[in-house]
Scaffold this motif. Structure first.
Motif, mmCIF file in Angstrom:
data_model
loop_
_atom_site.group_PDB
_atom_site.id
_atom_site.type_symbol
_atom_site.label_atom_id
_atom_site.label_comp_id
_atom_site.label_asym_id
_atom_site.label_seq_id
_atom_site.Cartn_x
_atom_site.Cartn_y
_atom_site.Cartn_z
ATOM 1 N N VAL A 86 0.619 -1.203 -0.038
ATOM 2 C CA VAL A 86 -0.030 -0.026 0.087
ATOM 3 C C VAL A 86 0.572 1.306 0.135
ATOM 4 O O VAL A 86 0.447 2.248 -0.619
ATOM 5 C CB VAL A 86 -0.988 -0.242 1.158
ATOM 6 C CG1 VAL A 86 -1.790 1.437 1.411
ATOM 7 C CG2 VAL A 86 -2.010 -1.232 1.017
ATOM 8 N N VAL A 87 1.705 1.365 1.009
ATOM 9 C CA VAL A 87 2.849 2.672 0.689
ATOM 10 C C VAL A 87 3.627 2.655 -0.469
ATOM 11 O O VAL A 87 3.643 3.666 -0.912
ATOM 12 C CB VAL A 87 3.590 2.193 2.110
ATOM 13 C CG1 VAL A 87 4.900 3.280 1.965
ATOM 14 C CG2 VAL A 87 3.202 2.408 3.440
ATOM 15 N N VAL A 88 4.207 1.583 -1.120
ATOM 16 C CA VAL A 88 4.761 1.846 -2.396
ATOM 17 C C VAL A 88 3.791 2.105 -3.455
ATOM 18 O O VAL A 88 4.076 3.076 -4.293
ATOM 19 C CB VAL A 88 5.655 0.399 -2.737
ATOM 20 C CG1 VAL A 88 6.118 0.476 -3.959
ATOM 21 C CG2 VAL A 88 6.625 0.072 -1.598
ATOM 22 N N SER A 89 2.755 1.619 -3.454
ATOM 23 C CA SER A 89 1.597 1.929 -4.413
ATOM 24 C C SER A 89 1.479 3.447 -4.237
ATOM 25 O O SER A 89 1.198 4.388 -5.224
ATOM 26 C CB SER A 89 0.288 1.070 -4.099
ATOM 27 O OG SER A 89 0.699 -0.158 -4.643
ATOM 28 N N TYR A 90 1.093 4.219 -3.001
ATOM 29 C CA TYR A 90 0.623 5.615 -2.944
ATOM 30 C C TYR A 90 1.940 6.379 -3.289
ATOM 31 O O TYR A 90 1.628 7.351 -3.849
ATOM 32 C CB TYR A 90 0.776 5.818 -1.260
ATOM 33 C CG TYR A 90 0.433 7.093 -0.826
ATOM 34 C CD1 TYR A 90 -0.931 7.658 -1.138
ATOM 35 C CD2 TYR A 90 1.289 7.956 -0.388
ATOM 36 C CE1 TYR A 90 -1.221 9.060 -0.935
ATOM 37 C CE2 TYR A 90 0.989 9.475 -0.110
ATOM 38 C CZ TYR A 90 -0.086 9.882 -0.387
ATOM 39 O OH TYR A 90 -0.390 11.352 -0.318
ATOM 40 N N PHE A 91 3.175 5.901 -3.030
ATOM 41 C CA PHE A 91 4.347 6.983 -3.460
ATOM 42 C C PHE A 91 4.493 6.816 -5.001
ATOM 43 O O PHE A 91 4.803 7.731 -5.680
ATOM 44 C CB PHE A 91 5.556 6.351 -2.515
ATOM 45 C CG PHE A 91 5.635 6.869 -1.244
ATOM 46 C CD1 PHE A 91 5.520 8.321 -1.232
ATOM 47 C CD2 PHE A 91 5.679 6.226 -0.238
ATOM 48 C CE1 PHE A 91 5.491 8.903 0.227
ATOM 49 C CE2 PHE A 91 5.843 6.597 1.093
ATOM 50 C CZ PHE A 91 5.648 8.024 1.436
ATOM 51 N N LEU A 92 4.398 5.533 -5.488
ATOM 52 C CA LEU A 92 4.284 5.450 -7.176
ATOM 53 C C LEU A 92 3.198 6.209 -7.584
ATOM 54 O O LEU A 92 3.400 7.117 -8.566
ATOM 55 C CB LEU A 92 4.137 3.996 -7.511
ATOM 56 C CG LEU A 92 5.306 3.072 -7.284
ATOM 57 C CD1 LEU A 92 5.197 1.801 -7.712
ATOM 58 C CD2 LEU A 92 6.454 3.754 -8.164
ATOM 59 N N ALA A 93 2.200 6.348 -7.298
ATOM 60 C CA ALA A 93 0.862 7.081 -7.496
ATOM 61 C C ALA A 93 1.179 8.548 -7.419
ATOM 62 O O ALA A 93 0.622 9.489 -8.181
ATOM 63 C CB ALA A 93 -0.402 6.795 -6.864
ATOM 64 N N ASP A 118 -5.317 5.998 -7.984
ATOM 65 C CA ASP A 118 -4.191 5.389 -8.628
ATOM 66 C C ASP A 118 -3.610 4.353 -7.919
ATOM 67 O O ASP A 118 -3.371 3.240 -8.312
ATOM 68 C CB ASP A 118 -2.990 6.385 -9.290
ATOM 69 C CG ASP A 118 -2.262 5.879 -10.361
ATOM 70 O OD1 ASP A 118 -2.563 5.061 -10.693
ATOM 71 O OD2 ASP A 118 -1.180 6.460 -10.304
ATOM 72 N N ALA A 119 -3.386 4.710 -6.696
ATOM 73 C CA ALA A 119 -2.677 3.903 -5.586
ATOM 74 C C ALA A 119 -3.763 2.474 -5.349
ATOM 75 O O ALA A 119 -3.269 1.260 -5.299
ATOM 76 C CB ALA A 119 -2.724 4.647 -4.158
ATOM 77 N N SER A 120 -5.095 3.024 -5.391
ATOM 78 C CA SER A 120 -5.925 1.676 -5.385
ATOM 79 C C SER A 120 -6.047 0.762 -6.429
ATOM 80 O O SER A 120 -5.930 -0.603 -6.188
ATOM 81 C CB SER A 120 -7.508 2.336 -5.031
ATOM 82 O OG SER A 120 -7.525 3.302 -4.017
ATOM 83 N N MET A 122 -3.309 0.254 -8.380
ATOM 84 C CA MET A 122 -1.979 -0.406 -8.411
ATOM 85 C C MET A 122 -2.219 -1.633 -7.199
ATOM 86 O O MET A 122 -1.735 -2.878 -7.284
ATOM 87 C CB MET A 122 -1.030 0.335 -7.952
ATOM 88 C CG MET A 122 -0.621 1.151 -8.960
ATOM 89 S SD MET A 122 1.058 2.250 -8.580
ATOM 90 C CE MET A 122 0.460 3.710 -8.989
ATOM 91 N N VAL A 123 -2.882 -1.309 -5.914
ATOM 92 C CA VAL A 123 -3.030 -2.294 -5.178
ATOM 93 C C VAL A 123 -3.894 -3.605 -5.676
ATOM 94 O O VAL A 123 -3.658 -4.482 -5.333
ATOM 95 C CB VAL A 123 -3.503 -1.925 -3.821
ATOM 96 C CG1 VAL A 123 -3.839 -2.821 -2.687
ATOM 97 C CG2 VAL A 123 -2.595 -0.963 -3.081
ATOM 98 N N THR A 124 -5.049 -3.258 -6.428
ATOM 99 C CA THR A 124 -5.758 -4.214 -6.840
ATOM 100 C C THR A 124 -4.872 -5.240 -7.669
ATOM 101 O O THR A 124 -5.095 -6.276 -7.919
ATOM 102 C CB THR A 124 -6.859 -3.529 -7.563
ATOM 103 O OG1 THR A 124 -7.620 -2.814 -6.705
ATOM 104 C CG2 THR A 124 -7.851 -4.748 -8.351
ATOM 105 N N TYR A 125 -4.205 -4.528 -8.666
ATOM 106 C CA TYR A 125 -3.109 -5.209 -9.698
ATOM 107 C C TYR A 125 -2.422 -6.096 -8.912
ATOM 108 O O TYR A 125 -2.177 -7.512 -9.141
ATOM 109 C CB TYR A 125 -2.401 -4.274 -10.641
ATOM 110 C CG TYR A 125 -3.306 -3.667 -11.765
ATOM 111 C CD1 TYR A 125 -4.540 -3.933 -11.971
ATOM 112 C CD2 TYR A 125 -2.795 -2.361 -12.205
ATOM 113 C CE1 TYR A 125 -5.212 -3.497 -13.105
ATOM 114 C CE2 TYR A 125 -3.585 -1.985 -13.283
ATOM 115 C CZ TYR A 125 -4.869 -2.248 -13.422
ATOM 116 O OH TYR A 125 -5.490 -1.537 -14.603
ATOM 117 N N VAL A 126 -1.628 -5.781 -7.929
ATOM 118 C CA VAL A 126 -0.742 -6.435 -7.187
ATOM 119 C C VAL A 126 -1.621 -7.709 -6.549
ATOM 120 O O VAL A 126 -1.101 -8.751 -6.534
ATOM 121 C CB VAL A 126 -0.006 -5.759 -6.204
ATOM 122 C CG1 VAL A 126 0.804 -6.623 -5.168
ATOM 123 C CG2 VAL A 126 0.858 -4.747 -6.757
ATOM 124 N N ALA A 127 -2.709 -7.450 -5.784
ATOM 125 C CA ALA A 127 -3.582 -8.701 -5.449
ATOM 126 C C ALA A 127 -3.961 -9.674 -6.264
ATOM 127 O O ALA A 127 -3.876 -10.813 -5.863
ATOM 128 C CB ALA A 127 -4.833 -7.829 -4.552
#
Length: 145
Positions: A86-93, A118-120, A122-127
């Protein structure tokens, strides 16, 4: 205890079916005059069910950890991994500079809303990727046994 849970689940499903039936029965044919009371009741019921499910999952996991403390290490590793994703996705976004058009207000959505969206995603893609990898790993390991 199992019988009580079965009755509670039947009652929850019954309330859900009754609320949906109420919303469907009172929905007018003109969508501009929608029945806000029935829809609002269904939304609040859905929120209550989600909160109840989260509480049950957290309390169940906590009780299981108290009974079997050897599984605590795996739980902590999983929690840290989820927080890291979640943190990495937030910073990437945050590094993305695009804007999302808000057609209703004839402008753009605020920066924070765009970053969270955007972070959400990315998290969905990773999941989803983790679920596919876990399914493939499970199938292969079962086939090799």
């Amino acid at each position: 205890m199992e019988k009580v849970l079965k009755y509670v689940l039947v009652a929850l499903v019954g309330v859900s079916v009754a609320l949906v039936a109420w919303a469907v029965a009172t929905t007018p044919s003109d969508p501009t005059t929608a029945n806000a009371t029935a829809v609002g009741a269904n939304l609040y019921w859905g929120y209550a069910l989600i909160i109840g499910a989260i509480l049950a999952a957290v309390l169940g996991a906590g009780m299981d950890m108290l009974k079997k403390p050897e599984g605590l290490k795996g739980t902590i590793i999983s929690f840290v991994a989820i927080v890291a994703i979640v943190v990495v996705s937030y910073f990437l976004a945050q590094g993305h500079t695009y804007e999302i058009v808000d057609l209703q207000n004839k402008g753009f959505f605020p920066r924070f809303d765009t970053v969270i969206t955007d972070a959400s995603i990315m998290v969905t893609y990773v999941a989803m990727a983790a679920a596919v990898i876990a399914a493939i790993y499970s199938a292969v390991s079962d086939a090799l046994k």
